[in-house]
Design a protein around this motif. Structure first.
Motif, PDB file in Angstrom:
ATOM      1  N   GLU A  76      11.989  27.846 -32.945  1.00 16.79           N
ATOM      2  CA  GLU A  76      11.854  26.774 -31.959  1.00 16.79           C
ATOM      3  C   GLU A  76      12.821  25.630 -32.262  1.00 16.79           C
ATOM      4  OE1 GLU A  76       9.358  28.185 -33.695  1.00 16.79           O
ATOM      5  OE2 GLU A  76       7.617  28.491 -32.417  1.00 16.79           O
ATOM      6  N   LYS A  77      12.897  25.237 -33.507  1.00 17.23           N
ATOM      7  CA  LYS A  77      13.803  24.157 -33.910  1.00 17.23           C
ATOM      8  C   LYS A  77      15.255  24.601 -33.753  1.00 17.23           C
ATOM      9  CE  LYS A  77      14.895  21.048 -37.698  1.00 17.23           C
ATOM     10  NZ  LYS A  77      14.614  20.656 -39.072  1.00 17.23           N
ATOM     11  N   THR A  78      15.539  25.856 -34.096  1.00 17.44           N
ATOM     12  CA  THR A  78      16.894  26.375 -33.956  1.00 17.44           C
ATOM     13  C   THR A  78      17.306  26.416 -32.490  1.00 17.44           C
ATOM     14  OG1 THR A  78      16.695  27.645 -35.993  1.00 17.44           O
ATOM     15  CG2 THR A  78      18.384  28.350 -34.440  1.00 17.44           C
ATOM     16  N   GLU A  80      16.250  24.477 -30.118  1.00 22.22           N
ATOM     17  CA  GLU A  80      16.498  23.086 -29.736  1.00 22.22           C
ATOM     18  C   GLU A  80      17.886  22.636 -30.208  1.00 22.22           C
ATOM     19  OE1 GLU A  80      14.646  18.833 -31.001  1.00 22.22           O
ATOM     20  OE2 GLU A  80      13.197  20.383 -30.468  1.00 22.22           O
ATOM     21  N   VAL A  83      20.519  24.274 -27.981  1.00 18.98           N
ATOM     22  CA  VAL A  83      20.615  23.612 -26.672  1.00 18.98           C
ATOM     23  C   VAL A  83      21.342  22.273 -26.809  1.00 18.98           C
ATOM     24  CG1 VAL A  83      19.282  22.522 -24.818  1.00 18.98           C
ATOM     25  CG2 VAL A  83      18.642  24.791 -25.648  1.00 18.98           C
ATOM     26  N   ASN A  84      21.056  21.530 -27.866  1.00 16.28           N
ATOM     27  CA  ASN A  84      21.756  20.260 -28.090  1.00 16.28           C
ATOM     28  C   ASN A  84      23.259  20.490 -28.251  1.00 16.28           C
ATOM     29  OD1 ASN A  84      19.428  18.713 -27.925  1.00 16.28           O
ATOM     30  ND2 ASN A  84      19.095  18.703 -30.130  1.00 16.28           N
ATOM     31  N   THR A  87      24.785  21.380 -24.929  1.00 16.60           N
ATOM     32  CA  THR A  87      24.923  20.177 -24.109  1.00 16.60           C
ATOM     33  C   THR A  87      26.159  19.388 -24.526  1.00 16.60           C
ATOM     34  OG1 THR A  87      22.532  20.122 -23.778  1.00 16.60           O
ATOM     35  CG2 THR A  87      23.732  18.074 -23.354  1.00 16.60           C
ATOM     36  N   SER A 107      17.057  21.649 -16.886  1.00 18.19           N
ATOM     37  CA  SER A 107      16.201  21.356 -18.045  1.00 18.19           C
ATOM     38  C   SER A 107      14.904  22.158 -17.953  1.00 18.19           C
ATOM     39  CB  SER A 107      15.922  19.858 -18.139  1.00 18.19           C
ATOM     40  OG  SER A 107      15.342  19.388 -16.945  1.00 18.19           O
ATOM     41  N   ALA A 111      13.609  24.674 -20.802  1.00 17.79           N
ATOM     42  CA  ALA A 111      12.252  24.529 -21.345  1.00 17.79           C
ATOM     43  C   ALA A 111      11.500  25.861 -21.263  1.00 17.79           C
ATOM     44  CB  ALA A 111      11.494  23.440 -20.602  1.00 17.79           C
ATOM     45  N   GLY A 114      12.730  27.984 -24.003  1.00 16.82           N
ATOM     46  CA  GLY A 114      12.129  27.480 -25.245  1.00 16.82           C
ATOM     47  C   GLY A 114      10.693  27.948 -25.398  1.00 16.82           C
TER      48      GLY A 114
END
Length: 140
Positions: A76-78, A80, A83-84, A87, A107, A111, A114
């Motif tokens: 989950e953190k990976t 995120e 995606v950052n 972006t 978005s 989500a 995610g």
């Protein structure tokens, strides 16, 4: 239309991704052993969808991001983080983020993906498998 290798490799440097032998760029973290553990990968592709190589004369057509959920600790953190970084790439290269059919990714879409990543992680945990663990990496 496309991206120059110079712009692309500059972005990869800024995002701290390293180039593997097969031309794929990898975001990684150090592991307890001396090797680095891949978090996710980015592949530059040409207009036919093949991985572009830096010595190709044609510009990069698309940039594909992907991660192996079972083999990634804390998916989950990976996701995120991925995606950052996507972006950032989108802003730096004045590009748009699209799915495999060329539809713009909102978005809400990100989500939902995610949520899928989290669901895979939960399902694995229910089966006694921890994403990114040595056992899980052997199985996947």
């Amino acid at each position: 239309m496309g991206f120059t290798w110079r712009d692309f490799t500059s972005c990869m440097d800024d995002l701290s991704l390293s180039r593997s032998a097969n031309g794929v760029y990898v975001k990684s973290r150090p592991s307890k052993r001396a090797e680095r553990k891949a978090l996710y990968s980015i592949s530059p592709t040409d207009s036919s969808g093949d991985i572009s190589q830096e010595n190709d004369k044609q510009p990069i057509h698309d940039i594909v991001l992907y991660m192996n959920v079972p083999a990634t600790a804390n998916p989950e953190k990976t996701f995120e983080m991925m995606v950052n970084d996507a972006t950032q790439l989108q802003a730096w290269l004045e590009a748009k983020m699209v799915d495999h059919k060329g539809r713009t990714m909102s978005s809400k879409t990100l989500a939902a993906i995610g949520d899928q990543v989290a669901g895979i992680s939960r399902a694995m945990a229910q089966d006694g498998l921890k994403p990114g663990s040595p056992l899980t990496n052997k199985l996947f």
